[in-house]
Design a protein around this motif. Structure first.
Motif, PDB file in Angstrom:
ATOM      1  N   ALA A 215       0.832  -1.208   0.000  1.00  0.00           N
ATOM      2  CA  ALA A 215       0.000   0.000   0.000  1.00  0.00           C
ATOM      3  C   ALA A 215       0.864   1.254   0.000  1.00  0.00           C
ATOM      4  O   ALA A 215       0.558   2.232  -0.696  1.00  0.00           O
ATOM      5  CB  ALA A 215      -0.930  -0.023   1.216  1.00  0.00           C
ATOM      6  N   GLN A 216       1.962   1.236   0.767  1.00  0.00           N
ATOM      7  CA  GLN A 216       2.840   2.395   0.810  1.00  0.00           C
ATOM      8  C   GLN A 216       3.534   2.612  -0.535  1.00  0.00           C
ATOM      9  O   GLN A 216       3.683   3.753  -0.997  1.00  0.00           O
ATOM     10  CB  GLN A 216       3.886   2.228   1.909  1.00  0.00           C
ATOM     11  N   ALA A 217       3.934   1.513  -1.171  1.00  0.00           N
ATOM     12  CA  ALA A 217       4.568   1.626  -2.490  1.00  0.00           C
ATOM     13  C   ALA A 217       3.579   2.176  -3.512  1.00  0.00           C
ATOM     14  O   ALA A 217       3.944   2.988  -4.373  1.00  0.00           O
ATOM     15  CB  ALA A 217       5.089   0.257  -2.936  1.00  0.00           C
ATOM     16  N   ALA A 218       2.324   1.766  -3.423  1.00  0.00           N
ATOM     17  CA  ALA A 218       1.310   2.286  -4.341  1.00  0.00           C
ATOM     18  C   ALA A 218       1.062   3.773  -4.089  1.00  0.00           C
ATOM     19  O   ALA A 218       0.926   4.562  -5.038  1.00  0.00           O
ATOM     20  CB  ALA A 218       0.009   1.496  -4.173  1.00  0.00           C
ATOM     21  N   ALA A 219       1.019   4.175  -2.820  1.00  0.00           N
ATOM     22  CA  ALA A 219       0.824   5.588  -2.490  1.00  0.00           C
ATOM     23  C   ALA A 219       1.998   6.430  -2.991  1.00  0.00           C
ATOM     24  O   ALA A 219       1.815   7.539  -3.500  1.00  0.00           O
ATOM     25  CB  ALA A 219       0.652   5.754  -0.983  1.00  0.00           C
ATOM     26  N   ASP A 220       3.214   5.914  -2.845  1.00  0.00           N
ATOM     27  CA  ASP A 220       4.399   6.638  -3.313  1.00  0.00           C
ATOM     28  C   ASP A 220       4.385   6.791  -4.831  1.00  0.00           C
ATOM     29  O   ASP A 220       4.778   7.841  -5.357  1.00  0.00           O
ATOM     30  CB  ASP A 220       5.667   5.907  -2.869  1.00  0.00           C
ATOM     31  N   LEU A 221       3.945   5.739  -5.528  1.00  0.00           N
ATOM     32  CA  LEU A 221       3.856   5.824  -6.984  1.00  0.00           C
ATOM     33  C   LEU A 221       2.841   6.883  -7.397  1.00  0.00           C
ATOM     34  O   LEU A 221       3.084   7.672  -8.326  1.00  0.00           O
ATOM     35  CB  LEU A 221       3.470   4.462  -7.568  1.00  0.00           C
TER      36      LEU A 221
ATOM     37  N   ALA B 127      10.337   5.252 -18.336  1.00  0.00           N
ATOM     38  CA  ALA B 127      11.157   6.239 -19.032  1.00  0.00           C
ATOM     39  C   ALA B 127      11.707   7.299 -18.088  1.00  0.00           C
ATOM     40  O   ALA B 127      12.625   8.041 -18.455  1.00  0.00           O
ATOM     41  CB  ALA B 127      10.342   6.912 -20.139  1.00  0.00           C
ATOM     42  N   ASP B 128      11.193   7.373 -16.882  1.00  0.00           N
ATOM     43  CA  ASP B 128      11.641   8.347 -15.887  1.00  0.00           C
ATOM     44  C   ASP B 128      12.282   7.603 -14.721  1.00  0.00           C
ATOM     45  O   ASP B 128      11.723   6.623 -14.235  1.00  0.00           O
ATOM     46  CB  ASP B 128      10.456   9.173 -15.400  1.00  0.00           C
ATOM     47  N   PRO B 129      13.446   8.032 -14.245  1.00  0.00           N
ATOM     48  CA  PRO B 129      14.117   7.326 -13.141  1.00  0.00           C
ATOM     49  C   PRO B 129      13.245   7.213 -11.891  1.00  0.00           C
ATOM     50  O   PRO B 129      13.222   6.176 -11.232  1.00  0.00           O
ATOM     51  CB  PRO B 129      15.362   8.179 -12.877  1.00  0.00           C
ATOM     52  N   ARG B 130      12.504   8.269 -11.572  1.00  0.00           N
ATOM     53  CA  ARG B 130      11.631   8.210 -10.390  1.00  0.00           C
ATOM     54  C   ARG B 130      10.514   7.201 -10.590  1.00  0.00           C
ATOM     55  O   ARG B 130      10.190   6.429  -9.691  1.00  0.00           O
ATOM     56  CB  ARG B 130      11.042   9.587 -10.109  1.00  0.00           C
ATOM     57  N   GLY B 131       9.942   7.217 -11.775  1.00  0.00           N
ATOM     58  CA  GLY B 131       8.862   6.275 -12.058  1.00  0.00           C
ATOM     59  C   GLY B 131       9.357   4.845 -12.078  1.00  0.00           C
ATOM     60  O   GLY B 131       8.681   3.944 -11.571  1.00  0.00           O
ATOM     61  N   ARG B 132      10.546   4.642 -12.655  1.00  0.00           N
ATOM     62  CA  ARG B 132      11.097   3.292 -12.711  1.00  0.00           C
ATOM     63  C   ARG B 132      11.372   2.755 -11.303  1.00  0.00           C
ATOM     64  O   ARG B 132      11.061   1.603 -10.991  1.00  0.00           O
ATOM     65  CB  ARG B 132      12.385   3.297 -13.539  1.00  0.00           C
ATOM     66  N   ASP B 133      11.917   3.601 -10.432  1.00  0.00           N
ATOM     67  CA  ASP B 133      12.209   3.182  -9.061  1.00  0.00           C
ATOM     68  C   ASP B 133      10.923   2.864  -8.288  1.00  0.00           C
ATOM     69  O   ASP B 133      10.843   1.853  -7.586  1.00  0.00           O
ATOM     70  CB  ASP B 133      12.993   4.280  -8.345  1.00  0.00           C
ATOM     71  N   SER B 134       9.920   3.725  -8.434  1.00  0.00           N
ATOM     72  CA  SER B 134       8.651   3.502  -7.739  1.00  0.00           C
ATOM     73  C   SER B 134       7.957   2.240  -8.244  1.00  0.00           C
ATOM     74  O   SER B 134       7.363   1.478  -7.468  1.00  0.00           O
ATOM     75  CB  SER B 134       7.730   4.704  -7.915  1.00  0.00           C
ATOM     76  N   LEU B 135       8.042   2.022  -9.549  1.00  0.00           N
ATOM     77  CA  LEU B 135       7.415   0.842 -10.137  1.00  0.00           C
ATOM     78  C   LEU B 135       8.097  -0.436  -9.657  1.00  0.00           C
ATOM     79  O   LEU B 135       7.430  -1.436  -9.350  1.00  0.00           O
ATOM     80  CB  LEU B 135       7.485   0.941 -11.657  1.00  0.00           C
ATOM     81  N   GLU B 136       9.422  -0.405  -9.570  1.00  0.00           N
ATOM     82  CA  GLU B 136      10.151  -1.579  -9.088  1.00  0.00           C
ATOM     83  C   GLU B 136       9.813  -1.880  -7.625  1.00  0.00           C
ATOM     84  O   GLU B 136       9.680  -3.044  -7.236  1.00  0.00           O
ATOM     85  CB  GLU B 136      11.660  -1.367  -9.245  1.00  0.00           C
ATOM     86  N   ARG B 137       9.650  -0.839  -6.822  1.00  0.00           N
ATOM     87  CA  ARG B 137       9.268  -1.037  -5.421  1.00  0.00           C
ATOM     88  C   ARG B 137       7.883  -1.677  -5.325  1.00  0.00           C
ATOM     89  O   ARG B 137       7.660  -2.587  -4.514  1.00  0.00           O
ATOM     90  CB  ARG B 137       9.256   0.294  -4.679  1.00  0.00           C
ATOM     91  N   LEU B 138       6.961  -1.211  -6.153  1.00  0.00           N
ATOM     92  CA  LEU B 138       5.611  -1.774  -6.140  1.00  0.00           C
ATOM     93  C   LEU B 138       5.624  -3.222  -6.610  1.00  0.00           C
ATOM     94  O   LEU B 138       4.926  -4.072  -6.045  1.00  0.00           O
ATOM     95  CB  LEU B 138       4.694  -0.934  -7.022  1.00  0.00           C
ATOM     96  N   ASP B 139       6.424  -3.515  -7.621  1.00  0.00           N
ATOM     97  CA  ASP B 139       6.521  -4.888  -8.119  1.00  0.00           C
ATOM     98  C   ASP B 139       7.063  -5.832  -7.043  1.00  0.00           C
ATOM     99  O   ASP B 139       6.541  -6.929  -6.833  1.00  0.00           O
ATOM    100  CB  ASP B 139       7.426  -4.945  -9.351  1.00  0.00           C
TER     101      ASP B 139
END
Length: 209
Positions: free
Chosen positions: A49-55, A134-146
Motif C-alpha cells: 500500500a505504501q509503495a502504491a501511495a508513493d507511486l 522512461a523516468d528514473p523516479r517512475g522506474r524506481d517507484s514501479l520496481e518497489r511496487l513490483d
C-alpha cells in the motif's frame, strides 16, 4: 504376572498420554505459526500500500489515475481490525459491523486489499509501465511496487499453508474428541485477489468474500 500386567498397562497409558500431549503441543505450535505468518502478511500488505501511495505521489501518472490509486492505497493503510475474522488473534481490535456515521457496512480487510489489487492492475497497465520506466523516479517507484506485490503473494501463500496444516491436524479424530486444541478458534485463510501486472500469473485471482 499381575504386577507385569499392571506395569505394561501403565506404560501403554503413559505412551498414549505422552502422544496426546505432544499432539496438543503441535496444535499450539501451529497456531503460533499461523499468527507469526499473519504478522508477516500484515507487514507486506502495508509495504504494498505504501509503495502504491508513493507511486501515485510521483506526479508521473495522469491526475485521475493518481487520485484513484492514492485513494485505494490510503484506504488499505488506514484499514483497522484483524486481517481474518477468525478470532485467533485475540490482541487485534475487532472491526465494527458498520460505519456509525453513514450507516453503511464496513468493508472487510480482504475487500479493501482486493480493491487495491484491481486498481493497481487498471492504473499500472502496459502503456503506463512504459511511460513510468522512461523516468528514473517512475522506474524506481514501479520496481518497489513490483517487489512489494510479489512478496505479498508469497506471504499470503505461506500464511494459508500454515492455516491448512493447522486445520488438517485439528480435523483428526483424537484432537476433536479430546479437545486438544482447547478453546482456540479454527484458523481461517486470508483469501483475496492479489494478482497484479507486476507478476503475471504469480498470484491467484480470487474474489474476496
Amino acid at each position: 504376572m499381575p504386577a507385569v500386567v499392571v506395569l505394561a498397562l501403565a506404560l501403554v497409558l503413559l505412551a498414549i498420554a505422552w502422544s496426546l500431549y505432544a499432539k496438543a503441543l503441535r496444535v499450539d505450535r501451529l497456531h503460533r505459526q499461523v499468527l507469526g505468518s499473519r504478522a508477516t502478511l500484515e507487514a507486506q500488505l502495508v509495504h504494498r500500500a505504501q509503495a502504491a501511495a508513493d507511486l501515485a505521489a510521483t506526479g508521473l501518472l495522469d491526475p485521475a489515475s493518481a487520485l484513484i490509486l492514492s485513494r485505494a492505497a490510503y484506504d488499505a493503510l488506514d484499514a483497522e481490525g484483524p486481517l481474518v475474522e477468525d478470532g485467533l488473534d485475540t490482541e487485534a481490535p475487532r472491526r465494527d459491523a458498520g460505519d456509525t456515521a453513514t450507516g453503511e457496512p464496513t468493508r472487510s480487510r480482504a475487500r479493501i486489499e482486493s480493491d487495491l489489487s484491481r486498481v493497481i492492475r487498471t492504473v499500472v497497465d502496459p502503456q503506463a509501465r512504459l511511460d513510468l520506466s522512461a523516468d528514473p523516479r517512475g522506474r524506481d517507484s514501479l520496481e518497489r511496487l513490483d517487489r512489494a506485490s510479489y512478496r505479498l503473494v508469497l506471504a499470503r501463500r505461506f500464511h494459508n499453508t500454515h492455516v491448512a496444516e493447522a486445520r488438517r491436524l485439528r480435523g483428526a479424530l483424537d484432537v476433536r474428541a479430546l479437545h486438544l486444541a482447547g478453546h482456540a478458534p479454527l484458523p481461517q485463510t486470508f483469501d483475496i485477489d492479489d494478482a497484479t501486472a507486476a507478476e503475471p500469473g504469480s498470484g491467484r485471482t480470487e474474489t474476496a468474500p
